[in-house]
Design an enzyme around this catalytic site. Structure first.
Site, PDB file in Angstrom:
ATOM      1  CG  ASP A 333      61.850  -0.736  23.283  1.00 52.33           C
ATOM      2  OD1 ASP A 333      62.537  -1.711  22.910  1.00 52.33           O
ATOM      3  OD2 ASP A 333      61.075  -0.105  22.530  1.00 52.33           O
ATOM      4  CG  LEU A 334      66.461   3.559  22.309  1.00 53.86           C
ATOM      5  CD1 LEU A 334      67.648   3.714  21.354  1.00 53.86           C
ATOM      6  CD2 LEU A 334      66.379   4.742  23.252  1.00 53.86           C
ATOM      7  CG  ASP A 376      64.885  -0.797  20.054  1.00 55.38           C
ATOM      8  OD1 ASP A 376      64.743  -1.997  20.394  1.00 55.38           O
ATOM      9  OD2 ASP A 376      63.962  -0.083  19.658  1.00 55.38           O
TER      10      ASP A 376
END
Length: 452
Positions: A333-334, A376
């Protein structure tokens, strides 16, 4: 991984079988068409030959009708002068286009000839030549005109000889006077009947029948025309019978218009080609749509649907192997991706996602599968990872590839941070939801550590 592969394969096989059946049907129809065209060509030849037969019968009967006036002339006059003979003979030749010469033979010795160029034959006795005498005798016994001999005339053309018996007491025919011989130009006769024109297209042979001496005498043409004859016609007239045959060295189909001969194939294969083009167009469009439904349009990576199908298959394989086949699942996960969109714009966010997808792929093995499953969020399937050390090593590699270098966008350098959690397959897991929850949990633990 492709969904519905067996369904696609079955459909393709069904279509291939349909194509084969269509080809067989087209060829069968083409064969029937060839038979029909050949039959029509044979009927056409038969009709042409029938017309020629009718013309021959009509012309021969017409000529013999003129010749039959000679016995009447002789019976009514007994003897006559040369001038009277020339008058009678010239009248017969004038009314006929085919009679070449006339010989009058009292007691079967030639005494009168016409035209005069045949004076050399005067005094010839028919008894001196056995074939001639035999034909004269046959006409005498029959009591009627008979076309008996074929000869070569002085001008080199073929001719037919009609023997006319003459009696002084018709119709009793007891007092035999002699005979008349009439030479008919065969070339002129056949030309007027249309045989020569017909012979330009086909091999033609005319044979005399019902002749005691020469039952199969060839009157015109070549013997090869009698072999494999397309059709034959019998020429009947009161004084003999002929058989006219037609054949060709070429197949009748070779003389047929190409488009007419292959129309079934043209229509059939054109339709089949259009059908194939339509099928492959629809198949390609479906395949493209299916690919789009299985891949993320922005990054080109597999989407959640594709990834979940692959994950379930891998999970089932691991269950069947009783933990001998292990794998790991990464959840990436960004961090602060929303801030990137808000500050740099959505185009920048799209580029970040594309670059991150590429960097993750570079950090993985060829057998690993990465998918974008959310805005994301990325998931990675790591087959054949047997312990946590291997998984941790891959996690470290992925983190370095993703976060080490900033992403250049316009004149900005966008730095990235990512939270990565992973989970190993355990024999106690009952479904893919268990390993997904485990990877999600470790990812959030990593995110909390970053914040602290």
């Amino acid at each position: 991984m492709r969904f519905g592969r067996s369904w696609h394969r079955s459909l393709t096989w069904c279509f291939a079988i349909l194509v084969v059946i269509a080809v067989v049907c087209i060829e069968y129809i083409n064969s029937l068409q060839h038979q029909y065209v050949k039959q029509k060509e044979q009927e056409s030849v038969r009709e042409e030959l029938s017309v020629i037969r009718s013309r021959l019968e009509s012309l021969i009967v017409s000529d013999i009708y003129l010749v039959n006036s000679l016995p009447v002339v002789v019976a009514t006059n007994g003897s006559f002068s040369n001038s009277y003979w020339h008058s009678v003979a010239s009248g017969i030749l004038t009314r006929s286009s085919h009679i070449n010469s006339i010989f009058l033979a009292p007691d079967d010795v030639i005494e009168y000839v016409y035209p005069e160029e045949y004076q050399e034959f005067i005094g010839k006795n028919f008894r001196d030549k056995s074939e001639v005498w035999s034909s004269v005798q046959q006409a005498k016994l029959a009591g009627e005109t008979r076309i008996s001999d074929s000869i070569v005339m002085p001008n080199g053309e073929d001719g037919l000889v009609a023997r006319v018996p003459i009696f002084m007491d018709p119709p009793f025919n007891q007092r035999y006077w002699g005979s008349a011989s009439v030479v008919i130009s065969l070339d002129s006769l056949l030309k007027d009947a249309g045989v020569h024109q017909f012979a330009d297209l086909y091999h033609v042979a005319i044979t005399a029948k019902d002749s005691q001496q020469n039952p199969d005498e060839l009157i015109y043409g070549e013997h090869r025309a009698l072999k494999n004859a397309i059709t034959t016609e019998s020429v009947h007239f009161p004084y003999g019978n002929w058989t006219i045959s037609a054949s060709t060295e070429q197949d009748l189909l070779e003389q047929t218009n190409w488009f007419q001969l292959h129309s079934a194939r043209l229509i059939g294969y054109s339709s089949l080609l259009l059908l194939c083009a339509a099928y492959f167009t629809v198949y390609r469009l479906y395949h493209q749509a299916n690919q789009r439904s299985l891949h993320d349009e922005l990054t080109g990576l597999p989407n959640r649907r594709y990834f979940m199908f692959t994950l379930k298959r891998q999970f089932a394989m691991a269950q069947r192997s009783e933990s001998k086949e292990r794998f790991a699942l990464l959840n990436i996960d960004l961090d602060k991706f929303k801030d990137i969109n808000d500050f740099y714009g959505h185009d920048a966010g799209d580029k970040v996602l594309q670059v991150v997808g590429t960097r993750i792929q570079r950090a993985l093995r060829g057998s690993d599968i990465v998918a974008r499953v959310g805005g994301d969020e990325f998931l990675v399937l790591l087959p054949r990872v047997m312990d946590e050390n291997n998984a941790a090593s891959i996690v470290s590699s992925v983190f370095n590839h993703v976060c080490k270098d900033p992403i250049a966008y316009d004149h900005y350098q966008i730095k990235l941070q990512a939270s990565i959690g992973y989970a190993m397959y355990q024999s106690g897991m009952e479904s893919v939801e268990d390993i997904l929850k485990s990877a999600d949990s470790t990812m959030y633990q990593d995110k909390l550590r970053e914040k602290s």
